[in-house]
Design a protein around this motif. Structure first.
Motif, PDB file in Angstrom:
ATOM      1  N   LYS A   5       0.882  -1.168   0.000  1.00 15.24           N
ATOM      2  CA  LYS A   5       0.000   0.000   0.000  1.00 15.24           C
ATOM      3  C   LYS A   5       0.920   1.218   0.000  1.00 15.24           C
ATOM      4  CE  LYS A   5      -3.788   2.198   2.477  1.00 15.24           C
ATOM      5  NZ  LYS A   5      -4.677   2.088   3.663  1.00 15.24           N
ATOM      6  N   CYS A   6       0.813   2.016  -1.053  1.00 15.01           N
ATOM      7  CA  CYS A   6       1.715   3.150  -1.236  1.00 15.01           C
ATOM      8  C   CYS A   6       0.928   4.459  -1.231  1.00 15.01           C
ATOM      9  CB  CYS A   6       2.454   3.045  -2.563  1.00 15.01           C
ATOM     10  SG  CYS A   6       3.325   1.493  -2.788  1.00 15.01           S
ATOM     11  N   SER A  21      -1.017  -2.594  -4.474  1.00 16.38           N
ATOM     12  CA  SER A  21      -0.598  -3.552  -5.502  1.00 16.38           C
ATOM     13  C   SER A  21      -0.356  -4.936  -4.936  1.00 16.38           C
ATOM     14  CB  SER A  21       0.709  -3.085  -6.164  1.00 16.38           C
ATOM     15  OG  SER A  21       0.548  -1.855  -6.798  1.00 16.38           O
ATOM     16  N   GLU A  22      -0.729  -5.919  -5.739  1.00 16.78           N
ATOM     17  CA  GLU A  22      -0.339  -7.299  -5.511  1.00 16.78           C
ATOM     18  C   GLU A  22       0.782  -7.552  -6.511  1.00 16.78           C
ATOM     19  OE1 GLU A  22      -2.914 -11.230  -5.203  1.00 16.78           O
ATOM     20  OE2 GLU A  22      -2.763 -10.542  -7.289  1.00 16.78           O
ATOM     21  N   ILE A  23       1.949  -8.000  -6.033  1.00 15.87           N
ATOM     22  CA  ILE A  23       3.083  -8.225  -6.925  1.00 15.87           C
ATOM     23  C   ILE A  23       3.591  -9.656  -6.773  1.00 15.87           C
ATOM     24  CG2 ILE A  23       3.758  -5.798  -7.062  1.00 15.87           C
ATOM     25  CD1 ILE A  23       5.955  -6.349  -5.025  1.00 15.87           C
ATOM     26  N   ASP A  24       4.060 -10.193  -7.892  1.00 18.20           N
ATOM     27  CA  ASP A  24       4.563 -11.567  -7.871  1.00 18.20           C
ATOM     28  C   ASP A  24       6.035 -11.600  -7.448  1.00 18.20           C
ATOM     29  OD1 ASP A  24       6.109 -10.931 -10.144  1.00 18.20           O
ATOM     30  OD2 ASP A  24       4.783 -11.991 -11.529  1.00 18.20           O
ATOM     31  N   PRO A  61       9.733  -0.971  -9.284  1.00 19.41           N
ATOM     32  CA  PRO A  61      11.037  -0.581  -8.734  1.00 19.41           C
ATOM     33  C   PRO A  61      10.938  -0.317  -7.236  1.00 19.41           C
ATOM     34  CG  PRO A  61      10.002   1.298  -9.774  1.00 19.41           C
ATOM     35  CD  PRO A  61       9.087   0.111 -10.015  1.00 19.41           C
ATOM     36  N   ASP A  62      12.069  -0.143  -6.601  1.00 19.42           N
ATOM     37  CA  ASP A  62      12.065   0.322  -5.220  1.00 19.42           C
ATOM     38  C   ASP A  62      11.491   1.725  -5.208  1.00 19.42           C
ATOM     39  OD1 ASP A  62      13.198  -1.994  -4.199  1.00 19.42           O
ATOM     40  OD2 ASP A  62      15.239  -1.260  -4.533  1.00 19.42           O
ATOM     41  N   MET A  63      10.766   2.053  -4.175  1.00 21.25           N
ATOM     42  CA  MET A  63      10.099   3.347  -4.110  1.00 21.25           C
ATOM     43  C   MET A  63      11.042   4.403  -3.561  1.00 21.25           C
ATOM     44  SD  MET A  63       7.188   2.681  -5.274  1.00 21.25           S
ATOM     45  CE  MET A  63       6.172   1.280  -5.607  1.00 21.25           C
ATOM     46  N   GLU A  68       5.196   6.720   0.471  1.00 22.36           N
ATOM     47  CA  GLU A  68       5.222   6.097   1.795  1.00 22.36           C
ATOM     48  C   GLU A  68       4.672   4.701   1.590  1.00 22.36           C
ATOM     49  OE1 GLU A  68       2.937   8.518   4.485  1.00 22.36           O
ATOM     50  OE2 GLU A  68       4.266  10.235   4.230  1.00 22.36           O
ATOM     51  N   VAL A  69       5.519   3.692   1.746  1.00 23.05           N
ATOM     52  CA  VAL A  69       5.156   2.315   1.409  1.00 23.05           C
ATOM     53  C   VAL A  69       5.026   1.482   2.676  1.00 23.05           C
ATOM     54  CG1 VAL A  69       5.843   0.268   0.122  1.00 23.05           C
ATOM     55  CG2 VAL A  69       6.449   2.537  -0.742  1.00 23.05           C
ATOM     56  N   GLN A  70       3.982   0.668   2.702  1.00 25.23           N
ATOM     57  CA  GLN A  70       3.851  -0.291   3.788  1.00 25.23           C
ATOM     58  C   GLN A  70       3.400  -1.626   3.212  1.00 25.23           C
ATOM     59  OE1 GLN A  70       0.380   1.950   5.638  1.00 25.23           O
ATOM     60  NE2 GLN A  70      -0.151  -0.134   6.208  1.00 25.23           N
ATOM     61  N   SER A  71       3.911  -2.697   3.774  1.00 26.01           N
ATOM     62  CA  SER A  71       3.451  -4.031   3.400  1.00 26.01           C
ATOM     63  C   SER A  71       2.121  -4.281   4.082  1.00 26.01           C
ATOM     64  CB  SER A  71       4.450  -5.091   3.850  1.00 26.01           C
ATOM     65  OG  SER A  71       5.639  -4.971   3.111  1.00 26.01           O
ATOM     66  N   ILE A  72       1.224  -4.935   3.363  1.00 29.55           N
ATOM     67  CA  ILE A  72      -0.055  -5.324   3.941  1.00 29.55           C
ATOM     68  C   ILE A  72      -0.229  -6.821   3.720  1.00 29.55           C
ATOM     69  CG2 ILE A  72      -1.118  -3.036   3.710  1.00 29.55           C
ATOM     70  CD1 ILE A  72      -2.588  -4.071   1.214  1.00 29.55           C
TER      71      ILE A  72
END
Length: 94
Positions: A5-6, A21-24, A61-63, A68-72
């Protein structure tokens, strides 16, 4: 799969402020939700594009400091995805 979640920090009126986003394992997006300042949203998946939202064509890419990025959790992502899909279906019926 990973779920991000960005919050996108910017002043553009026609761009999303939240990107979920859901990323593989190769960092390609498989599903995405974009939320705009006015509450509108866009969706993208392999067989779905709504409100000009599209999956990225290259690995995520890396943000940088604009995000502001958080894993969910997958559960959080799937709850948000179901909510937006249900809203999308209601819009199609109207």
């Amino acid at each position: 799969m990973k779920y991000l979640k960005c919050k996108w920090i910017h002043d553009f009126m026609n761009e999303p402020t939240i990107i979920i986003s859901e990323i593989d394992e190769n960092r390609f997006e498989t599903r995405k939700i974009e939320i705009f300042r006015d509450g509108k949203f866009g969706l993208a998946a392999l067989n779905l594009e709504y409100m000009n939202t599209r999956l990225g064509e290259v690995p995520l890419p890396d943000m940088d400091e604009q995000f502001e990025v958080q894993s969910i959790s997958s559960q959080e992502f799937n709850e948000m995805w179901r909510d937006k899909i249900q809203s999308f279906i209601r819009l199609l019926k109207d």
